[in-house]
Write a protein that holds these residues in place. Structure first.
Motif, PDB file in Angstrom:
ATOM      1  N   GLU A  39       0.843  -1.185   0.000  1.00 27.59           N
ATOM      2  CA  GLU A  39       0.000   0.000   0.000  1.00 27.59           C
ATOM      3  C   GLU A  39       0.886   1.245   0.000  1.00 27.59           C
ATOM      4  OE1 GLU A  39      -3.291  -0.052  -0.039  1.00 27.59           O
ATOM      5  OE2 GLU A  39      -3.772  -2.137   0.495  1.00 27.59           O
ATOM      6  N   GLU A  69      -6.417 -15.968   1.249  1.00 32.00           N
ATOM      7  CA  GLU A  69      -6.291 -14.517   1.199  1.00 32.00           C
ATOM      8  C   GLU A  69      -4.961 -14.102   1.810  1.00 32.00           C
ATOM      9  OE1 GLU A  69      -9.736 -13.401   3.478  1.00 32.00           O
ATOM     10  OE2 GLU A  69      -8.578 -13.283   5.348  1.00 32.00           O
ATOM     11  N   GLY A  76      -1.088  -3.010   4.418  1.00 29.23           N
ATOM     12  CA  GLY A  76      -2.537  -3.076   4.215  1.00 29.23           C
ATOM     13  C   GLY A  76      -3.276  -3.564   5.445  1.00 29.23           C
ATOM     14  N   THR A  77      -4.550  -3.185   5.548  1.00 29.88           N
ATOM     15  CA  THR A  77      -5.394  -3.606   6.671  1.00 29.88           C
ATOM     16  C   THR A  77      -6.562  -4.461   6.224  1.00 29.88           C
ATOM     17  OG1 THR A  77      -6.644  -1.525   6.499  1.00 29.88           O
ATOM     18  CG2 THR A  77      -4.792  -1.590   8.061  1.00 29.88           C
ATOM     19  N   GLU A  78      -6.801  -4.513   4.915  1.00 30.55           N
ATOM     20  CA  GLU A  78      -7.899  -5.309   4.378  1.00 30.55           C
ATOM     21  C   GLU A  78      -7.337  -6.522   3.636  1.00 30.55           C
ATOM     22  OE1 GLU A  78     -11.147  -4.872   4.844  1.00 30.55           O
ATOM     23  OE2 GLU A  78     -10.704  -3.148   6.131  1.00 30.55           O
ATOM     24  N   TYR A  85      -2.503 -10.209   3.005  1.00 29.16           N
ATOM     25  CA  TYR A  85      -2.479  -8.766   3.212  1.00 29.16           C
ATOM     26  C   TYR A  85      -1.312  -8.165   2.452  1.00 29.16           C
ATOM     27  CZ  TYR A  85      -5.858  -9.300   7.010  1.00 29.16           C
ATOM     28  OH  TYR A  85      -6.993  -9.577   7.741  1.00 29.16           O
TER      29      TYR A  85
END
Length: 463
Positions: free
Chosen positions: A207, A254, A260-262, A256
């Motif tokens: 990010e 998934e 990132g936080t999502e 990160y």
């Protein structure tokens, strides 16, 4: 047991009839075979490869699976081609028996196969190229071909184990190429080539503001390869933090991005390869036990070359073609005395070492066949004391020896410039490939400035 046979020889027919009596049907041509296939349900179908072409054999297996949803298909074959073996297994064959096999042994295998039957893969893409390390016709390498066909269409992780130089990346590539998502990206990363922070940045992306210099959102290679296959070479090189991130990816589907936080959802199949004993690393606290068990749900073990020496002549024939083209030679083969030396040597560097030895011998060869004096000294049995230490150093030494001989034969000088330039060009090419052409990241990994990289790329025609 009900059994249908295709083009079986007379002795096998008699053996089958003595065991199964009236439960047998035989087809001697494709038309009659297909008619019999439609008439009733069979527990087993036994197909003699005979003179069937690759496509015809695979299509015949597909027809069997189409008409007989739950049947054991066994191929009696003489081909040791990866595409044929893995292709027929993937198309639905339960097993591929490489002849010669005793008739009574075939009966036992058929009976056991029917008892233990589980349907494997379903369809095959016949137009796939496979790794150049997967060459041979021995039962040991054919077992690898069969495993590739069996695991290809599962999204479950695969662990490929083998000594250095056995062709682990080639197996990972073949697993992807024989899968139904072979049109999706195949991402191959050698974990040794990256510091773990750089690898995390490359795989997961980052990010804006994740670290100094991160002035924008950067997608990682995982997102770009979504739906495809990720090959993690030398997975033992990952530190525990990166291992835990890969484990989370496997468990949750998934990950990160850095900073990132999502979470980012992803569908990617992981094929990990290693030449290390991961269980020993677990006992030393250097590898996560849970990750190991996640990865080895499906495991393929590649035999070392010393355990399949009968494949060596076929491998040599394959590499001679490429070496002749590269070195502008016309070497036809290997003399009998030289082949004896080759066959007696244990090849600790496996296929990689053999490949480099052949290239060196082709460079040195002055006639139409490779002679004993053309072979590397360790293969011949001389100067053994020099053959200590890392196998990769042996291979490098043999390659340099071959390059020097080649330059000498052409009356060229500047050995240093010629050889170093080849090494430098290949190093830059591989790192560019790893970074997907990102010059900033490539320069950082190489430890040079961007301007220096640009100049070298221009000089080597890598733009």
């Amino acid at each position: 047991m009900t059994l249908l046979g295709f083009r079986l020889d007379s002795s096998l027919r008699e053996e089958l009839e003595s065991n199964f009596e009236n439960e047998l049907r035989f087809g001697d041509n494709i038309a009659s075979f297909l008619e019999l296939l439609k008439e009733r349900k069979y527990e087993a179908v036994l197909i003699e490869e005979a003179n069937l072409q690759q496509d015809a054999l695979i299509n015949l297996v597909k027809k069997v699976v189409e008409f007989q949803k739950k049947v054991v298909v066994i191929i009696l074959g003489e081909s040791s081609n990866l595409k044929v073996v893995a292709g027929t297994v993937k198309a639905g064959a339960y097993d591929y028996l490489l002849k010669p096999v005793e008739d009574k042994e075939i009966i036992k295998i058929v009976e056991k196969s029917v008892k233990d039957f589980k349907l494997m893969a379903e369809r095959v893409d016949k137009n796939k190229n496979t790794g150049d390390k997967l060459i041979g016709q021995t039962k040991e390498i054919v077992e690898v071909y069969k495993m590739i066909g069996k695991v290809a269409n599962s999204r479950v992780p695969v662990l490929v184990v083998g000594e250095k130089g056995t062709g682990k990346k080639s197996v990972a590539t073949a697993v992807h190429q024989f899968s139904d998502w072979s049109n999706k990206p195949f991402l191959s990363i050698n974990c040794i080539s990256f510091q773990n922070e750089l690898l995390e940045r490359k795989l997961f992306g980052y990010e804006k503001g994740a670290f100094e210099g991160a002035s924008f959102l950067q997608l990682g290679d995982l997102e770009k390869a979504n739906g495809g296959t990720l090959h993690l070479g030398n997975i033992e090189a990952l530190n525990l933090d990166m291992q835990s991130k890969i484990l989370y990816l496997l468990q949750e589907g998934e990950f990160y991005r850095m900073g990132g936080t999502e979470p980012v959802s992803i569908d990617i199949r992981i094929v990990a390869t290693t030449s290390e004993n991961l269980e020993e690393l677990i006992s030393k606290g250097q590898f996560i036990d849970e990750l190991y068990h996640k990865l080895k749900i499906l495991e393929i073990t590649i035999p070392p070359l010393r355990e399949r020496k009968d494949d060596i002549p076929f491998i040599i024939d394959h590499y001679l073609i490429g070496c002749n083209e590269e070195l502008h030679k016309s070497i036809k083969g290997v003399s009998k005395p030289a082949m004896k030396k080759i066959m007696r040597y244990d090849w600790p560097g496996n296929v990689n070492e053999l490949k480099n030895a052949i290239k060196s011998a082709v460079a040195l060869c002055r006639g139409g066949s490779i002679l004993i004096e053309d072979l590397p000294s360790n293969v011949v049995g001389n100067k053994i004391s020099k053959r200590r230490g890392d196998i990769q150093n042996w291979i490098l030494g043999d390659w340099i020896e071959g390059e020097i001989a080649n330059l000498k034969s052409k009356n060229q000088r500047d050995y240093y410039g010629n050889i170093i330039s080849k090494v430098e060009k290949e190093l830059i090419r591989q790192v560019l490939e790893m970074t997907s052409g990102k010059k900033v990241e490539t320069a950082e990994l190489l430890g040079i400035t961007r301007n220096t990289l640009r100049t070298k790329m221009n000089n080597y025609g890598l733009e």
